[in-house]
Enzyme design. Sequence first.
Site, PDB file in Angstrom:
ATOM      1  N   THR A 194     -48.926  34.265  35.307  1.00  0.00           N
ATOM      2  CA  THR A 194     -49.731  35.490  35.084  1.00  0.00           C
ATOM      3  C   THR A 194     -49.279  36.484  34.251  1.00  0.00           C
ATOM      4  O   THR A 194     -48.187  36.849  33.891  1.00  0.00           O
ATOM      5  CB  THR A 194     -49.799  36.150  36.734  1.00  0.00           C
ATOM      6  N   ASP A 225     -54.757  39.356  34.155  1.00  0.00           N
ATOM      7  CA  ASP A 225     -55.598  38.338  33.511  1.00  0.00           C
ATOM      8  C   ASP A 225     -56.373  37.387  34.369  1.00  0.00           C
ATOM      9  O   ASP A 225     -56.011  37.799  35.603  1.00  0.00           O
ATOM     10  CB  ASP A 225     -54.547  37.627  32.671  1.00  0.00           C
ATOM     11  N   ARG A 259     -56.239  33.791  34.644  1.00  0.00           N
ATOM     12  CA  ARG A 259     -55.907  32.551  34.407  1.00  0.00           C
ATOM     13  C   ARG A 259     -55.170  32.039  35.729  1.00  0.00           C
ATOM     14  O   ARG A 259     -53.975  32.399  35.676  1.00  0.00           O
ATOM     15  CB  ARG A 259     -55.337  31.903  33.185  1.00  0.00           C
ATOM     16  N   GLY A 282     -47.224  34.884  41.015  1.00  0.00           N
ATOM     17  CA  GLY A 282     -46.590  33.769  41.985  1.00  0.00           C
ATOM     18  C   GLY A 282     -47.394  32.618  42.428  1.00  0.00           C
ATOM     19  O   GLY A 282     -48.272  32.252  41.820  1.00  0.00           O
ATOM     20  N   SER A 320     -50.800  32.809  30.810  1.00  0.00           N
ATOM     21  CA  SER A 320     -51.981  33.760  31.033  1.00  0.00           C
ATOM     22  C   SER A 320     -52.832  33.692  30.019  1.00  0.00           C
ATOM     23  O   SER A 320     -52.727  33.115  28.946  1.00  0.00           O
ATOM     24  CB  SER A 320     -51.321  35.228  30.849  1.00  0.00           C
TER      25      SER A 320
END
Lengths: 275, 237
Positions: free
Chosen positions: A42, A58, A60, A88, A210
């Site tokens: 991330t 973000d 994703r 994480g 990300s």
Amino acid sequence: MALSNVFETPAAGFNFDNTSRNAALEGLFDGGQTPKPMKTGTTIAGVVFKDGVVLGADTRATSSEVVADKMCAKIHYIAPNIYCCGAGTAADTEKTTDILSSNLTIFSLNSGRNPRVIMAVSILQDMLYRYRGQIGANLILGGVDCTGNHLYTVGPYGSVNKVPYLSMGSGDLAALGILEDGFKHDMELEEAKELVRLAIHAGIMSDLGSGNNIDICVITRQGVDYIRPYQVSEYKDNRKTKYKYRPGTTPVLTEKVVRLKLEVVQESMQRMDTA
Amino acid sequence: MLSSHTFEDPGKMRDYHYTGPVEHRFSPYSFNGGTVLAVAGEDFAIVASDTRLSEGYSIHSRDSPKCYKLTDTTVIGCSGFHGDCLTLTKIIDARLKMYKHSNNKTMTSGAIAAMLSTILYGRRFFPYYVYNIIGGLDEQGKGAVYSFDPVGSYQRDTYKAGGSASAMLQPLLDNQIGFKNMEGVQHVPLTQEKAVQLVKDVFISAAERDVYTGDALRVCIITKEGISEQTVPLRKD
């Protein structure tokens, strides 16, 4: 009393209740390998400005090298005045923030007060330290309470830092470069939102973990503005051909119809009290 | 007291710090990502690759195509460990020159494929970490695709995807070019325009879901007129 066990620390040491269950489960999977948890890979960032806190993330979520979710929500609700970005292991950040949110709601109802950011931080730190890093949650907590605007970071081993701006996740170095360059104390709202947007954008472009859209959450004394998405990814799916299949393309090999035998035994109606 | 000691026999101290010799391993390989794809048509062949070079979660380069021109009728796509890709293409170029000088003719696609297989197997016990796909025209002028594994096993195919997003692309090609798993569909022979469009669409889809594929797509179209190249932008995030 039932509510007091919210703040009771459980018995010292690790809880090994699930080890025999895990050993049995491992044998059931192919190759003896339990499925890998999904990590969020991330970029998350937070900035304190004049009237409050801006958090950005973000969208994703990756499962090793494959994008599992293109629009996942990484900014979690903790309390009406506190939000948390998580990086994480996806399950760990979700559940930890859920548990924290429940505990703080119980506290609010019990005492009649709004929770403070420092309380959320203390509960998180206690829980993550107790699990010795087994819970892979890197969190950025931001909120506004009666003592002011606060931004904290809590690491998976239980470390806490109080800072005016920071970023976490696999894209943190790219985002931190932008934040270090552009941060000033007591910024205006639009400046702060633009800074966070640029920081997350840098993470998205430089980091493979990300990508996609940018979410922003602005927390002030007046309230919360959760903008999802704040910026939509400029890369639209621009395939030229439509790949459609006519009904009947997939061959049907066998068909078996099982009729359910149903009889009406009794019919009763109960009105719902909507007054 | 420390919780871990409650699970040991009382009176026995366990040593938690290993003080003996430690073996440090250095891995000679690294994975630089990238996807390659080749399609053979009636009188053309297409070799396409993305242009992203990555390592771990970082990007080394956004403009590093993985298709290398070998002769006027053959292009090779190499993905995997970039160091081995570069060395392997240098070796193939040198061998092509040697063949030209001794036999006074250019190597054909089939010959190059056979030669590459022996080159790769020569390093059976310290392989080139490269996934190769050769695309070109055979002696009859028909499209040919040869796909390899890192130690030299190869076969002639109609279409093949290799590299990091190969598992996502191959089933789609099986369906659209090989007409697999479909009933009542006309088996129309693949035209050059349709093949190029399919390759572009398939890479756009791969870039959505594979983090190692993106930035740009380089398409090399091989016909008897020569090799033409096109570049199409892909997602950069």
